[in-house]
Design a protein around this motif. Sequence first.
Motif, PDB file in Angstrom:
ATOM      1  N   ASP A 577       0.824  -1.215   0.000  1.00 33.48           N
ATOM      2  CA  ASP A 577       0.000   0.000   0.000  1.00 33.48           C
ATOM      3  C   ASP A 577       0.856   1.263   0.000  1.00 33.48           C
ATOM      4  OD1 ASP A 577       0.795  -0.588   2.638  1.00 33.48           O
ATOM      5  OD2 ASP A 577      -0.881   0.533   3.485  1.00 33.48           O
ATOM      6  N   ILE A 578       2.028   1.206   0.629  1.00 34.58           N
ATOM      7  CA  ILE A 578       2.926   2.369   0.613  1.00 34.58           C
ATOM      8  C   ILE A 578       3.548   2.533  -0.772  1.00 34.58           C
ATOM      9  CG2 ILE A 578       5.068   3.331   1.561  1.00 34.58           C
ATOM     10  CD1 ILE A 578       4.279   1.948   4.216  1.00 34.58           C
ATOM     11  N   ILE A 579       3.945   1.424  -1.383  1.00 27.79           N
ATOM     12  CA  ILE A 579       4.500   1.489  -2.738  1.00 27.79           C
ATOM     13  C   ILE A 579       3.489   2.134  -3.686  1.00 27.79           C
ATOM     14  CG2 ILE A 579       5.304   0.119  -4.695  1.00 27.79           C
ATOM     15  CD1 ILE A 579       7.306   0.273  -2.360  1.00 27.79           C
ATOM     16  N   LYS A 580       2.206   1.812  -3.511  1.00 30.95           N
ATOM     17  CA  LYS A 580       1.162   2.423  -4.335  1.00 30.95           C
ATOM     18  C   LYS A 580       1.035   3.920  -4.045  1.00 30.95           C
ATOM     19  CE  LYS A 580      -1.844  -1.591  -5.105  1.00 30.95           C
ATOM     20  NZ  LYS A 580      -3.184  -2.189  -4.823  1.00 30.95           N
ATOM     21  N   LYS A 581       1.043   4.275  -2.754  1.00 39.93           N
ATOM     22  CA  LYS A 581       0.935   5.698  -2.396  1.00 39.93           C
ATOM     23  C   LYS A 581       2.110   6.508  -2.934  1.00 39.93           C
ATOM     24  CE  LYS A 581      -1.689   4.752   1.844  1.00 39.93           C
ATOM     25  NZ  LYS A 581      -1.622   4.652   3.325  1.00 39.93           N
ATOM     26  N   TRP A 582       3.255   5.858  -3.016  1.00 37.98           N
ATOM     27  CA  TRP A 582       4.451   6.533  -3.520  1.00 37.98           C
ATOM     28  C   TRP A 582       4.571   6.470  -5.044  1.00 37.98           C
ATOM     29  CZ3 TRP A 582       9.003   4.978   0.284  1.00 37.98           C
ATOM     30  CH2 TRP A 582       8.750   5.539   1.546  1.00 37.98           C
ATOM     31  N   ASN A 583       3.620   5.788  -5.667  1.00 38.39           N
ATOM     32  CA  ASN A 583       3.606   5.654  -7.131  1.00 38.39           C
ATOM     33  C   ASN A 583       4.901   5.072  -7.679  1.00 38.39           C
ATOM     34  OD1 ASN A 583       0.960   6.815  -7.534  1.00 38.39           O
ATOM     35  ND2 ASN A 583       1.880   8.828  -7.123  1.00 38.39           N
ATOM     36  N   LEU A 584       5.406   4.026  -7.024  1.00 40.71           N
ATOM     37  CA  LEU A 584       6.638   3.387  -7.465  1.00 40.71           C
ATOM     38  C   LEU A 584       6.311   2.164  -8.321  1.00 40.71           C
ATOM     39  CD1 LEU A 584       8.790   3.480  -4.187  1.00 40.71           C
ATOM     40  CD2 LEU A 584       8.704   5.168  -6.040  1.00 40.71           C
ATOM     41  N   LYS A 585       6.972   2.059  -9.449  1.00 42.89           N
ATOM     42  CA  LYS A 585       6.846   0.895 -10.318  1.00 42.89           C
ATOM     43  C   LYS A 585       7.900  -0.130  -9.930  1.00 42.89           C
ATOM     44  CE  LYS A 585       3.778   3.212 -12.675  1.00 42.89           C
ATOM     45  NZ  LYS A 585       2.327   2.900 -12.488  1.00 42.89           N
ATOM     46  N   LYS A 607       6.852  -6.879  -7.912  1.00 44.48           N
ATOM     47  CA  LYS A 607       5.433  -7.215  -7.815  1.00 44.48           C
ATOM     48  C   LYS A 607       4.721  -6.346  -6.775  1.00 44.48           C
ATOM     49  CE  LYS A 607       6.170 -12.008  -9.251  1.00 44.48           C
ATOM     50  NZ  LYS A 607       5.992 -13.447  -8.903  1.00 44.48           N
ATOM     51  N   GLY A 608       5.114  -5.077  -6.767  1.00 46.21           N
ATOM     52  CA  GLY A 608       4.447  -4.105  -5.914  1.00 46.21           C
ATOM     53  C   GLY A 608       4.869  -4.098  -4.461  1.00 46.21           C
ATOM     54  N   LEU A 609       5.871  -4.931  -4.109  1.00 48.44           N
ATOM     55  CA  LEU A 609       6.364  -4.974  -2.731  1.00 48.44           C
ATOM     56  C   LEU A 609       7.807  -4.497  -2.696  1.00 48.44           C
ATOM     57  CD1 LEU A 609       5.685  -5.856   0.215  1.00 48.44           C
ATOM     58  CD2 LEU A 609       6.643  -8.096  -0.353  1.00 48.44           C
ATOM     59  N   GLY A 610       8.143  -3.637  -1.721  1.00 45.00           N
ATOM     60  CA  GLY A 610       9.489  -3.097  -1.631  1.00 45.00           C
ATOM     61  C   GLY A 610      10.368  -3.882  -0.677  1.00 45.00           C
ATOM     62  N   TYR A 611      11.663  -3.998  -1.041  1.00 43.57           N
ATOM     63  CA  TYR A 611      12.660  -4.656  -0.201  1.00 43.57           C
ATOM     64  C   TYR A 611      13.893  -3.757  -0.156  1.00 43.57           C
ATOM     65  CZ  TYR A 611       9.884  -8.844  -1.232  1.00 43.57           C
ATOM     66  OH  TYR A 611       8.861  -9.750  -1.387  1.00 43.57           O
ATOM     67  N   ILE A 612      14.438  -3.577   1.031  1.00 40.53           N
ATOM     68  CA  ILE A 612      15.667  -2.794   1.154  1.00 40.53           C
ATOM     69  C   ILE A 612      16.547  -3.446   2.212  1.00 40.53           C
ATOM     70  CG2 ILE A 612      14.595  -1.162   2.805  1.00 40.53           C
ATOM     71  CD1 ILE A 612      16.358   1.036   1.485  1.00 40.53           C
ATOM     72  N   ARG A 613      17.794  -3.722   1.847  1.00 37.79           N
ATOM     73  CA  ARG A 613      18.710  -4.393   2.761  1.00 37.79           C
ATOM     74  C   ARG A 613      19.175  -3.416   3.833  1.00 37.79           C
ATOM     75  NH1 ARG A 613      19.949  -9.221   5.039  1.00 37.79           N
ATOM     76  NH2 ARG A 613      21.950  -8.992   6.135  1.00 37.79           N
ATOM     77  N   ILE A 614      18.979  -3.823   5.092  1.00 43.03           N
ATOM     78  CA  ILE A 614      19.384  -3.003   6.229  1.00 43.03           C
ATOM     79  C   ILE A 614      20.401  -3.772   7.062  1.00 43.03           C
ATOM     80  CG2 ILE A 614      18.625  -1.869   8.363  1.00 43.03           C
ATOM     81  CD1 ILE A 614      17.602  -0.461   5.867  1.00 43.03           C
ATOM     82  N   ASP A 615      21.539  -3.168   7.273  1.00 44.88           N
ATOM     83  CA  ASP A 615      22.545  -3.677   8.212  1.00 44.88           C
ATOM     84  C   ASP A 615      22.810  -2.564   9.204  1.00 44.88           C
ATOM     85  OD1 ASP A 615      23.584  -6.421   7.207  1.00 44.88           O
ATOM     86  OD2 ASP A 615      23.522  -5.176   5.387  1.00 44.88           O
TER      87      ASP A 615
END
Length: 627
Positions: A577-585, A607-615
Motif C-alpha cells: 500500500d505504501i508502494i502504491k501511495k508513492w507511485n513506485l513501479k 510485484k508491488g512490494l518493496g525490499y531494502i537491505r538493512i545492516d
Amino acid sequence: MKSNNIYISFFMLVTLFMACDKEKQPEEKQTMIIEKSTHKKVVYQVFTRLFGNTNSTNKPWGTIEENGVGKFSDFTDKALKKIKDLGVTHIWYTGIPHHDVIRDYTDFGISNDDPDVVKGRAGSPYAVKDYYNVNPDLADNPAKRLAEFKALIKRTHKVGLQLIIDIVPNHVARNYQGLTNPEGVDDFGAKDDKTVVYDVNNNFYYVPGEAFKVPEWQNGYQPLGGENNPLADHRFEEYPAKWTGNGSRAAQPDVNDWYETVKINYGVSPDGRKDFNELPEGFENKNYQKHFDFWKDKKVPSSWIKFKDIALYWIEMGVDGFRYDMAEMVPVEFWSYMNSAIKMKNENAFLMAEVYNPDLYRDYIRKGKMDYLYDKVQLYDTIKNIMQGHGSTDHIADIEKWKKDIEHNMLHFLENHDEQRIASPEFAGNALKGKPAMVVSATISTSPTLIYFGQELGEPGAENAGFGSPSRTSIFDYIGVPNLQRWVNDKKFDGGSSTDEEKSLRDFYKRLLNFTINSSAMMGAYQDIHHHNRYHTEWYNDKVLSYVRWDAAEKLIIVSNFNDSNHYGFDLQVPNDIIKKWNLKDGEYETEDQIYHKNKPTLKVEKGLGYIRIDVEPLESFILKLK
C-alpha cells in the motif's frame, strides 16, 4: 513541575478517538491543519542561571560566590547563534520570572526569602514571587534586571530564534510580593476575604483561624544543609494559613507537599463546584477567535484576570510564548479564556503545557486552546523503558494510532528539568542510548521536538547540589554543568574543551535536528511498517523500529536499532500500500541516509512490494531518502 514524583498511570485506549462524524468535521481540526507550520519546530530548553556559569567548584549548598551563576549577558550573539545552528527554532528560558532565592537583595528593595519555605539556595523557578519582574540572580545589575532581560529578548530575535518563558498558574510563592506591578494591578490575595475558606474572587484558599506551620523535616533534611541563617528558625508568618500548591488543605503541610507554594483559586469551590460559565457544547470545535468572543461579556474570577494580564504583559514585551506548569490542575475554561486572549494579541504565540492525564489531552488542546502538550505518559515513558532494556518497540505504533488526531499537538522530549538525564545511571547510564530514541522522538510525527541543554553533550546530572539528589540537573541550587561547561569553554562557546565523545554526540544532534527542521516530509504523512516486518521479515525484532514519512517532495524510510550490543541485518519490507501511495513501479531506487550520508542501500520493488537491505549497528539509525 512534578514535585515528589507525582506520576499518573496510563491505560492504552482500545479504539481511536473520533471527534465527530464525517458530515460534522470539527472546525478546529480543519483550523489545526491550516495553521500547522510548514517545517518542524525544535525547542531548546535552557536553565538560564546555569547556562553561562563557568565555575566548577560545585560545593553542595554553595553560594553564588562559591559556585557561581549564569547571567542574561552570557547569552551573547555568538552563544545564541551556536544554539540556533544546532537546529533550534525556539529557546525556552527556564527560571525567568522572579522566584524566591536565598540571597540578600534588600539594597534593591527586595525582601529576603525564608529558607523554611524555599527549596534549595537558588530556589525553585516554580515558586514565583513577582510575576512582573525577573530573577535578580540573572542580572549583572539587579536594579536593571528587567532592562537586561529586554535586551536578551532583542538578541534572541536578532539571531532568528523565538523565545518562551514559564508561567505557573496553579500556585505562587508563599511570600508573593509584586514590586513593579503595572498601575492598577494588585498583588495576589490583596483583596481576599481571609475569614472564609473560599470565595469565588479570592485568589487563595484559606484555613481560617489557624496559622501556617512549617513541615516537620524528615530524613535529616535541614534548610541550606544546616547552615546558620537567622530566618531558618522553623517558622514562617502566615495567618491564616493558605492551602498549599499541590492542594493540601492542612495548616501544616507534609514535607512532601509543595509547601513552598500556595494554591491559586480559579473559582472552583472546595467541593468541586465551578462558579463560572462553562463552555457550550460543541465549543471544542471553535477556533480561538470564537473562544475570545465567548468570554467578552462573561464575569470571571479575579485570578483569571490576573494571570491573563500577566501573560499579555510578557507578550507585549516581546516574549513569543509560554510553557505552562501543571496545566491540568487549573480548569480548562480558564485556558480557553487566557489562551484565546493571547492568540488575539499574537496568533503565532507558542503555547505548550504540562498535562499528564491522557484522558484530558483533547480537552486541553481543543477547549483550552493549547498548541502543544507533553507526550510523556505515552511516548516518553515507553521509549525510556526500551532504552533501559525493559520495553518493546511493538507498543510505539499503537501510541501513534491512538493520538492520530492530535499527533501534531504532542510535543516530544527525552530530557527536561523534571526528568532524569539519559546518561545518569538511574536512566540509561550512557548518553549514546539516546541516539536511536532521539531519531524516533524527532522524526515520528509532525509535533515539535524539545531537547534540554547539555543533553546534546551527554550531561549525566551527577552533581550533589544540595536540595534533592543527582540524576537530574539541579533546579534548586547554584551548580555547574560540567559537560556543558566544557563546550562553553570560558564563554567562547566553541566546544574547545569538550571531549571527542561529547563533540561526536553534539554533531549527531546537530545533523539530526537540522534535518528535521529542513525536511518537508517531517510535516507530511506517517505510516508504521514495524508490525508488517515483525510478521514477515526474518531477523527483524522488537528492539528495532521502522516507519515511513513522506510528502510530495520527499519519501523517507526510517529505521532505528535500540539494542546497545547487537548488530542486525535483514531485508526490510515496504508494504504494497505504501508502494502504491508513492507511485513506485517495479524496479530499483537509490536511497541515501540523511544523518551521515554514508549508507546508500537500494530499494527494490518486485510485484508491488518493496525490499531494502538493512545492516544496522548497535544504537544506529538511518533516515533513508529516496533519490
